[in-house]
Design a protein around this motif. Structure first.
Motif: not given
Length: 353
Positions: A5-8, A12-13, A18-20, A95-97
């Motif tokens: 989903t967009v939320a998931s 993850g993004f 970004l963070t990890r 990232y999502a692709l």
């Protein structure tokens, strides 16, 4: 397999990419967060859905284009801000692709939206009398006036970025002399210690006991002891610039922002004879790569008319064909870049190197 989903994808993004993985700075994460928040609110209003129920299909290229128009026409953002928002959206879709291969066409269309080209205006700076008028504007008989005076003086003397100013904590400031300095971590996680003049150190020494509890309290807090927002500092600078214009009318013709104070610091250092490379790296934290894309090397003596652009430290850069920016050659101008800059300012043709 359940489609993300967009939320998931957003979770993850921010938590993974970004963070990890990228270990992005807090400023980058905050900017990307604000962009995605604005996009989700815009799309939710457009589709009459809650942000948590949005799908990738509802965040397609047409919606992204409408969002960018919304930034232009309703929020009145600059082209630079629009491009920064689009860069954040592109980063999310890259990232999502791989995670949504059945929506690859949708993601590819978003990634194909280009950055908008725009003219880069020369940032103005304040002269000595204008700087004095600005620093005299706050009423130092009040707590707010003492805070504002300390903030403006620190900004004008050190050239810190707005994000660095509001992020300063009491433990970042060394007020003992000799050795008075502010310690910051700027772009690219570059740490630097910017020296303080005796005047600035004295003002901060008097101000810090009023700022709040050390060591992690902000140097320039709100009355409640929290960090000031970027908008609050921008309004503060604009307010005192308007007040200073009453005694120094030349300020009224300039759009004075926190970045103007940064440029003022750089120009003051250059006029004092400090080398521009020292200003860039040690004071304002700009790291320049002499062989980076956009800087010409080995032009084989091409002659022609040039347009001028002033760098962050006031150095003259050359613009040719309306796009690429080159440093001026020192050859034939006394061997120094400043001599070359003087020749350019007089309209002398210059040979690229």
């Amino acid at each position: 397999m359940t489609e993300p989903t967009v939320a998931s994808l957003l979770q993850g993004f921010f938590t993974e990419r970004l963070t990890r993985h990228l270990q992005a700075s807090p400023q980058t994460v905050s900017a990307y967060r604000d962009t995605m928040k604005l996009l989700l609110l815009f799309a939710a209003q457009k589709t009459n859905k809650a942000p948590s129920r949005l799908t990738i299909d509802e965040l397609d290229a047409r919606t992204i284009g409408a969002f960018l128009d919304h930034l232009d026409n309703e929020r009145h953002n600059s082209t630079a801000t629009r491009n920064a928002r689009l860069a954040a959206i592109h980063s999310f879709y890259r990232y999502a692709l791989p995670l949504i291969p059945d929506r690859a066409h949708t993601a590819s269309q978003v990634l194909a939206i280009p950055q908008r080209r725009h003219d880069r205006a020369i940032v103005s700076y304040l002269t000595g009398p204008e700087t004095d008028a600005l620093l005299a504007s706050p009423d130092r008989a009040t707590w707010y006036g003492r805070r504002d005076h300390a903030l403006l003086l620190t900004a004008v003397q050190t050239g810190l970025r707005l994000s660095e100013m509001i992020g300063l904590t009491i433990q970042d400031v060394t007020i003992t002399t000799p050795g008075a300095a502010v310690h910051t971590t700027g772009k690219g996680r570059r740490e630097r210690a910017t020296p303080l003049t005796k005047q600035t150190a004295a003002v901060l020494r008097a101000w810090l006991p009023e700022a709040g509890p050390p060591p992690i309290g902000p140097v320039f807090p709100t009355r409640r002891g929290t960090r000031m927002s970027a908008d609050a500092v921008q309004r503060l600078v604009a307010k005192h610039a308007a007040a200073a214009a009453l005694s120094c009318p030349s300020i009224a013709s300039k759009h004075v922002t926190p970045h103007t104070l940064r440029h003022t610091a750089a120009m003051a250092l250059m006029n004092a004879g400090v080398d521009t490379s020292v200003i860039d790296t040690e004071y304002v934290g700009e790291v320049r790569d002499e062989h980076a894309p956009g800087i010409a090397v080995g032009r084989d003596g091409i002659w022609g008319k040039v347009a001028l652009r002033v760098g962050v430290a006031g150095e003259v850069l050359l613009q040719r064909d309306g796009q690429r920016v080159h440093r001026p050659s020192a050859a034939g101008f006394g061997g120094s870049r400043r001599s070359a800059a003087s020749a350019i300012s007089c309209g002398v043709a210059l040979r690229y190197q």
